[in-house]
Design an enzyme around this catalytic site. Structure first.
Site, mmCIF file in Angstrom:
data_model
loop_
_atom_site.group_PDB
_atom_site.id
_atom_site.type_symbol
_atom_site.label_atom_id
_atom_site.label_comp_id
_atom_site.label_asym_id
_atom_site.label_seq_id
_atom_site.Cartn_x
_atom_site.Cartn_y
_atom_site.Cartn_z
ATOM 1 N N LYS A 12 34.542 20.598 26.523
ATOM 2 C CA LYS A 12 34.875 21.495 25.408
ATOM 3 C C LYS A 12 36.210 22.199 25.647
ATOM 4 C CE LYS A 12 30.427 23.079 23.619
ATOM 5 N NZ LYS A 12 29.641 24.278 23.318
ATOM 6 N N ASP A 68 28.892 27.191 19.424
ATOM 7 C CA ASP A 68 27.609 26.556 19.701
ATOM 8 C C ASP A 68 27.536 25.349 18.785
ATOM 9 O OD1 ASP A 68 25.370 26.828 21.510
ATOM 10 O OD2 ASP A 68 24.138 26.839 19.704
HETATM 11 P P1 IMP Z 1 26.396 23.770 23.476
HETATM 12 O O1 IMP Z 1 27.139 24.137 22.244
HETATM 13 O O2 IMP Z 1 27.282 23.822 24.685
HETATM 14 O O3 IMP Z 1 25.113 24.536 23.646
HETATM 15 O O4 IMP Z 1 26.056 22.228 23.330
HETATM 16 C C1 IMP Z 1 24.860 21.743 22.819
HETATM 17 C C2 IMP Z 1 24.679 20.301 23.182
HETATM 18 O O5 IMP Z 1 25.460 19.488 22.323
HETATM 19 C C3 IMP Z 1 25.055 19.905 24.593
HETATM 20 O O6 IMP Z 1 24.131 18.949 25.052
HETATM 21 C C4 IMP Z 1 26.428 19.298 24.453
HETATM 22 O O7 IMP Z 1 26.696 18.333 25.408
HETATM 23 C C5 IMP Z 1 26.321 18.678 23.081
HETATM 24 N N1 IMP Z 1 27.625 18.675 22.452
HETATM 25 C C6 IMP Z 1 28.385 19.738 22.114
HETATM 26 N N2 IMP Z 1 29.534 19.338 21.553
HETATM 27 C C7 IMP Z 1 29.490 17.983 21.542
HETATM 28 C C8 IMP Z 1 30.410 16.986 21.108
HETATM 29 O O8 IMP Z 1 31.523 17.252 20.616
HETATM 30 N N3 IMP Z 1 30.016 15.723 21.273
HETATM 31 C C9 IMP Z 1 28.809 15.363 21.809
HETATM 32 N N4 IMP Z 1 27.925 16.251 22.248
HETATM 33 C C10 IMP Z 1 28.270 17.558 22.116
#
Ligand code: IMP
Length: 209
Positions: A12, A68
Protein backbone atom coordinates in the site's frame (compact mmCIF):
# COMPACT_ATOMS: atom_id res chain seq x y z
CA UNK A 1 3.64 18.20 2.19
CA UNK A 2 4.54 15.75 4.99
CA UNK A 3 1.76 13.39 5.93
CA UNK A 4 1.58 10.14 7.92
CA UNK A 5 0.03 7.17 6.11
CA UNK A 6 -1.36 4.83 8.76
CA UNK A 7 -0.24 1.55 7.27
CA UNK A 8 2.29 -1.17 7.89
CA UNK A 9 1.56 -2.69 4.47
CA UNK A 10 4.56 -2.08 2.19
CA UNK A 11 2.44 -2.76 -0.92
CA UNK A 12 0.00 0.00 0.00
CA UNK A 13 2.82 2.40 0.90
CA UNK A 14 4.57 1.84 -2.44
CA UNK A 15 1.33 2.36 -4.37
CA UNK A 16 0.39 5.50 -2.43
CA UNK A 17 3.87 7.05 -2.92
CA UNK A 18 3.63 6.50 -6.67
CA UNK A 19 0.04 7.75 -6.94
CA UNK A 20 0.54 10.88 -4.83
CA UNK A 21 3.84 11.80 -6.48
CA UNK A 22 6.66 14.08 -5.38
CA UNK A 23 4.52 16.80 -3.78
CA UNK A 24 3.83 14.55 -0.78
CA UNK A 25 6.31 13.05 1.66
CA UNK A 26 4.71 9.92 3.10
CA UNK A 27 5.83 8.99 6.60
CA UNK A 28 4.99 5.67 8.26
CA UNK A 29 3.71 5.36 11.86
CA UNK A 30 6.93 3.48 12.71
CA UNK A 31 9.01 6.45 11.49
CA UNK A 32 7.02 8.63 13.94
CA UNK A 33 7.78 6.17 16.77
CA UNK A 34 4.19 4.80 16.75
CA UNK A 35 4.62 1.06 16.96
CA UNK A 36 1.45 -0.16 18.64
CA UNK A 37 -1.24 -1.67 16.42
CA UNK A 38 -4.85 -0.63 16.72
CA UNK A 39 -7.62 -3.22 16.49
CA UNK A 40 -9.88 -2.85 13.47
CA UNK A 41 -13.17 -3.39 15.27
CA UNK A 42 -15.40 -1.35 12.94
CA UNK A 43 -18.32 -2.89 11.09
CA UNK A 44 -17.69 -0.87 7.94
CA UNK A 45 -14.65 0.13 5.87
CA UNK A 46 -15.27 3.77 6.82
CA UNK A 47 -15.39 2.95 10.54
CA UNK A 48 -12.09 1.06 10.33
CA UNK A 49 -10.38 3.82 8.36
CA UNK A 50 -11.50 6.30 11.05
CA UNK A 51 -10.14 4.03 13.82
CA UNK A 52 -6.73 3.78 12.10
CA UNK A 53 -6.47 7.51 11.28
CA UNK A 54 -7.61 8.63 14.75
CA UNK A 55 -5.02 6.35 16.33
CA UNK A 56 -2.27 8.28 14.54
CA UNK A 57 -3.84 11.68 15.21
CA UNK A 58 -4.14 10.91 18.94
CA UNK A 59 -0.55 9.61 19.07
CA UNK A 60 1.23 12.50 17.33
CA UNK A 61 -1.29 15.22 16.40
CA UNK A 62 0.03 15.28 12.85
CA UNK A 63 -1.72 15.35 9.48
CA UNK A 64 -2.46 11.77 8.59
CA UNK A 65 -4.65 9.44 6.60
CA UNK A 66 -5.64 5.78 6.67
CA UNK A 67 -7.35 3.61 4.13
CA UNK A 68 -9.45 0.52 4.63
CA UNK A 69 -10.07 -1.70 1.67
CA UNK A 70 -12.42 -4.60 1.11
CA UNK A 71 -13.14 -7.08 -1.64
CA UNK A 72 -16.91 -7.47 -2.20
CA UNK A 73 -18.02 -10.58 -4.10
CA UNK A 74 -21.66 -10.47 -5.30
CA UNK A 75 -22.29 -14.21 -5.02
CA UNK A 76 -20.97 -14.15 -1.43
CA UNK A 77 -23.38 -11.35 -0.49
CA UNK A 78 -20.57 -8.78 -0.39
CA UNK A 79 -18.11 -10.92 1.61
CA UNK A 80 -15.28 -10.82 2.52
CA UNK A 81 -15.88 -7.02 2.64
CA UNK A 82 -14.78 -5.45 5.88
CA UNK A 83 -13.31 -8.84 6.93
CA UNK A 84 -11.04 -9.10 3.86
CA UNK A 85 -7.78 -9.12 5.85
CA UNK A 86 -8.82 -11.99 8.14
CA UNK A 87 -11.40 -13.86 6.07
CA UNK A 88 -9.83 -17.26 6.64
CA UNK A 89 -9.06 -16.71 10.32
CA UNK A 90 -7.36 -14.33 12.66
CA UNK A 91 -3.97 -14.20 10.89
CA UNK A 92 -3.57 -11.95 7.85
CA UNK A 93 -2.80 -14.90 5.58
CA UNK A 94 -3.35 -13.75 1.98
CA UNK A 95 -2.94 -17.28 0.58
CA UNK A 96 -5.61 -18.75 2.84
CA UNK A 97 -7.97 -15.78 2.27
CA UNK A 98 -7.77 -16.33 -1.49
CA UNK A 99 -8.26 -20.10 -1.06
CA UNK A 100 -11.41 -19.48 0.98
CA UNK A 101 -12.98 -17.14 -1.63
CA UNK A 102 -12.14 -19.57 -4.47
CA UNK A 103 -13.48 -22.61 -2.63
CA UNK A 104 -16.72 -20.85 -1.61
CA UNK A 105 -17.32 -19.84 -5.23
CA UNK A 106 -16.55 -23.40 -6.39
CA UNK A 107 -19.17 -24.79 -3.96
CA UNK A 108 -21.77 -22.28 -5.18
CA UNK A 109 -20.99 -23.13 -8.79
CA UNK A 110 -21.46 -26.85 -8.10
CA UNK A 111 -24.75 -26.16 -6.25
CA UNK A 112 -26.06 -24.07 -9.16
CA UNK A 113 -25.12 -26.75 -11.72
CA UNK A 114 -26.88 -29.44 -9.68
CA UNK A 115 -29.98 -27.26 -9.21
CA UNK A 116 -30.12 -26.48 -12.92
CA UNK A 117 -29.73 -30.18 -13.74
CA UNK A 118 -32.93 -30.95 -11.83
CA UNK A 119 -34.78 -27.93 -13.20
CA UNK A 120 -34.62 -25.76 -10.07
CA UNK A 121 -34.41 -22.02 -10.56
CA UNK A 122 -31.60 -20.31 -8.61
CA UNK A 123 -30.06 -16.87 -8.72
CA UNK A 124 -27.62 -16.79 -11.62
CA UNK A 125 -24.15 -17.77 -10.44
CA UNK A 126 -21.80 -14.84 -10.96
CA UNK A 127 -18.21 -14.02 -10.14
CA UNK A 128 -18.75 -10.24 -10.22
CA UNK A 129 -16.81 -8.40 -7.53
CA UNK A 130 -15.31 -5.04 -6.65
CA UNK A 131 -12.63 -3.53 -4.48
CA UNK A 132 -13.73 -0.61 -2.36
CA UNK A 133 -11.34 1.74 -0.55
CA UNK A 134 -12.30 4.38 1.97
CA UNK A 135 -9.76 6.95 3.12
CA UNK A 136 -10.06 9.03 6.27
CA UNK A 137 -7.86 12.13 6.17
CA UNK A 138 -7.29 14.10 9.38
CA UNK A 139 -6.12 17.63 8.80
CA UNK A 140 -5.92 20.08 11.72
CA UNK A 141 -8.22 17.73 13.64
CA UNK A 142 -10.92 17.72 10.92
CA UNK A 143 -11.94 14.44 9.30
CA UNK A 144 -12.55 14.12 5.57
CA UNK A 145 -13.46 11.03 3.55
CA UNK A 146 -12.57 9.85 0.05
CA UNK A 147 -13.73 6.68 -1.69
CA UNK A 148 -12.77 4.67 -4.76
CA UNK A 149 -14.04 1.44 -6.33
CA UNK A 150 -12.77 -0.95 -8.97
CA UNK A 151 -15.22 -3.30 -10.72
CA UNK A 152 -14.20 -6.72 -11.97
CA UNK A 153 -14.62 -10.43 -11.41
CA UNK A 154 -12.95 -13.29 -9.56
CA UNK A 155 -10.72 -15.58 -11.64
CA UNK A 156 -10.91 -19.39 -11.35
CA UNK A 157 -7.25 -19.62 -10.36
CA UNK A 158 -4.35 -17.36 -9.38
CA UNK A 159 -2.35 -15.58 -12.07
CA UNK A 160 0.54 -13.11 -12.02
CA UNK A 161 3.40 -12.16 -9.74
CA UNK A 162 2.70 -8.48 -9.09
CA UNK A 163 0.58 -6.66 -6.53
CA UNK A 164 -0.43 -8.04 -3.15
CA UNK A 165 -3.40 -9.42 -1.23
CA UNK A 166 -6.24 -10.60 -3.51
CA UNK A 167 -4.62 -9.17 -6.69
CA UNK A 168 -3.77 -12.63 -8.21
CA UNK A 169 -7.49 -13.54 -8.44
CA UNK A 170 -9.09 -10.18 -9.24
CA UNK A 171 -9.68 -9.43 -12.95
CA UNK A 172 -10.50 -5.75 -13.48
CA UNK A 173 -13.00 -4.97 -16.25
CA UNK A 174 -10.39 -2.75 -17.90
CA UNK A 175 -8.06 -5.75 -18.58
CA UNK A 176 -10.19 -8.72 -19.70
CA UNK A 177 -8.59 -12.06 -18.88
CA UNK A 178 -5.84 -10.50 -16.74
CA UNK A 179 -5.61 -10.20 -12.98
CA UNK A 180 -4.27 -7.19 -11.09
CA UNK A 181 -1.15 -9.27 -10.44
CA UNK A 182 -0.65 -9.70 -14.24
CA UNK A 183 -0.54 -5.99 -15.02
CA UNK A 184 2.15 -3.46 -14.07
CA UNK A 185 1.95 -1.43 -10.89
CA UNK A 186 1.52 1.70 -13.03
CA UNK A 187 -1.45 0.12 -14.85
CA UNK A 188 -3.02 -0.96 -11.55
CA UNK A 189 -2.57 2.46 -9.96
CA UNK A 190 -4.24 4.19 -12.94
CA UNK A 191 -7.51 2.26 -12.46
CA UNK A 192 -7.48 1.06 -8.87
CA UNK A 193 -9.86 1.75 -5.99
CA UNK A 194 -7.00 3.18 -3.91
CA UNK A 195 -5.71 5.19 -6.88
CA UNK A 196 -9.12 6.85 -7.28
CA UNK A 197 -9.49 7.59 -3.56
CA UNK A 198 -5.90 8.88 -3.24
CA UNK A 199 -6.18 11.13 -6.30
CA UNK A 200 -9.39 12.62 -4.87
CA UNK A 201 -7.57 13.25 -1.58
CA UNK A 202 -4.55 14.76 -3.39
CA UNK A 203 -6.83 17.09 -5.41
CA UNK A 204 -8.42 18.27 -2.15
CA UNK A 205 -5.06 18.79 -0.42
CA UNK A 206 -3.70 20.70 -3.42
CA UNK A 207 -6.80 22.89 -3.46
CA UNK A 208 -6.35 23.95 0.18
CA UNK A 209 -2.52 24.23 0.13
P1 IMP B 1 -6.72 -3.47 4.86
O1 IMP B 1 -7.34 -2.29 4.22
O2 IMP B 1 -5.24 -3.29 5.03
O3 IMP B 1 -7.41 -3.89 6.13
O4 IMP B 1 -6.82 -4.65 3.80
C1 IMP B 1 -7.86 -5.58 3.77
C2 IMP B 1 -7.48 -6.76 2.95
O5 IMP B 1 -7.62 -6.46 1.57
C3 IMP B 1 -6.07 -7.29 3.12
O6 IMP B 1 -6.10 -8.69 3.06
C4 IMP B 1 -5.31 -6.71 1.95
O7 IMP B 1 -4.26 -7.51 1.54
C5 IMP B 1 -6.40 -6.69 0.90
N1 IMP B 1 -6.17 -5.59 -0.01
C6 IMP B 1 -6.15 -4.27 0.27
N2 IMP B 1 -5.89 -3.56 -0.84
C7 IMP B 1 -5.74 -4.46 -1.84
C8 IMP B 1 -5.44 -4.34 -3.22
O8 IMP B 1 -5.23 -3.24 -3.78
N3 IMP B 1 -5.36 -5.48 -3.90
C9 IMP B 1 -5.57 -6.71 -3.35
N4 IMP B 1 -5.84 -6.89 -2.06
C10 IMP B 1 -5.92 -5.76 -1.31
Amino acid sequence: MKIVFATGNSGKLREASEILGGGFELVTPAQMGITDDVEETGLTLKANSIIKAEHIWKSCGCSCFADDTGLEVNALNGAPGVYSARYAGVGRDFGKNIDKVLSELAVLRAECSMAEAVGLKMNRYSRRARFRSVITLILDGKELFFEGTLEGSIAYYRSGNGGFGYDPVFMPDEYPGKTLADISEEEKNAISHRGKALRAMAAFLNSVA
